[in-house]
Design an enzyme around this catalytic site. Sequence first.
Site, PDB file in Angstrom:
ATOM      1  N   CYS A  82      35.977  57.631  25.211  1.00  0.00           N
ATOM      2  CA  CYS A  82      36.401  59.015  24.981  1.00  0.00           C
ATOM      3  C   CYS A  82      35.213  59.959  25.191  1.00  0.00           C
ATOM      4  O   CYS A  82      34.061  59.530  25.112  1.00  0.00           O
ATOM      5  CB  CYS A  82      36.939  59.162  23.557  1.00  0.00           C
ATOM      6  SG  CYS A  82      38.590  58.454  23.385  1.00  0.00           S
ATOM      7  N   CYS A 163      40.374  60.864  27.148  1.00  0.00           N
ATOM      8  CA  CYS A 163      40.660  61.077  25.733  1.00  0.00           C
ATOM      9  C   CYS A 163      39.501  61.818  25.075  1.00  0.00           C
ATOM     10  O   CYS A 163      38.391  61.839  25.611  1.00  0.00           O
ATOM     11  CB  CYS A 163      40.942  59.750  25.021  1.00  0.00           C
ATOM     12  SG  CYS A 163      39.650  58.521  25.210  1.00  0.00           S
TER      13      CYS A 163
END
Length: 255
Positions: A82, A163
């Site tokens: 992420c 993400c």
Amino acid sequence: AVLVLVIIVVAVAVPLSLRTFKRGFIQRCEDFKDKKGLIRSKYDCEKIWGLFEEAYVGRDPCKVPVEAFKPLLNAVPFKRKCNQTMLWSKTKALVHDFTKKRKCFETLEDTLLGSVLDEMNWCGKEGSNETFTTGCPERNDCETSAVRSFWNGASAAFADAACGDVTVMLAGSVATPFYDKSVFATIEVPRFYSPRVRSLNVVLVTQKNSVTSCENESLKDLQRKLDGGIKYNCTKMPEDKIYDWISDPEDCVPC
Ligand code: N1C
């Protein structure tokens, strides 16, 4: 005699261009594995080539649907940590200079398929099982050329894998930094959902005489298009500042 010569040259040149295109593909794929320490990984460059080729060989060069690249894109997934996703629109060279130094960010061209196919042009032809690198459609000739469908499919898969905090470098030197026909606008942004994606951080890269600011109308469009719940930030940054940042090894913040 001239005609015979032309025929010989064409007959030799076509398979030669295929051989060199395939060889280049495999070579860049192996280089990528080398660089990333993936030599003993499951990625088999010959197999990846096979899946790639299957998407477009024998097809009308303007009729390659995005779905044709599914088996390839499934075989080489775009998983990443992420907060590392780096997108761009009209700032390609700068962004890549940047991610070469800042390993904590990854663009599509820093992935296996992106690095193998960056700047490449290729196509198939009906009734042939060869790959061609000349006589292929130009970028604006058709929507579903092999090249455009590949980038559209790869950009979608790359965005699906984003993400956390996502960064995008947009060009402050153009009137509409968020251009509604771009891959970023049409393919990447619509794939961001909260809470998987927490924020979108625009770095608006400006040059000396740039007039664009974070108040630009097109950036308001971008905010409107973002899924509710995704935080939006925009920072204006002069291009030389980005280059200073890139070239200063002391300032390399590990992520
Ligand atoms: O249309 P764009 O930019 O907004 O596309 C850029 C956007 C990036 O965030 C990438 O993730 O979409 C992805 N992407 C590529 O990584 C890429 N590499 C090479 C999209 N296109 C890519 N190309 C080629 O450049 C491809 O032929 C595509 O059409 C152009 C997009 O350039 P742009 O207009 O500056």
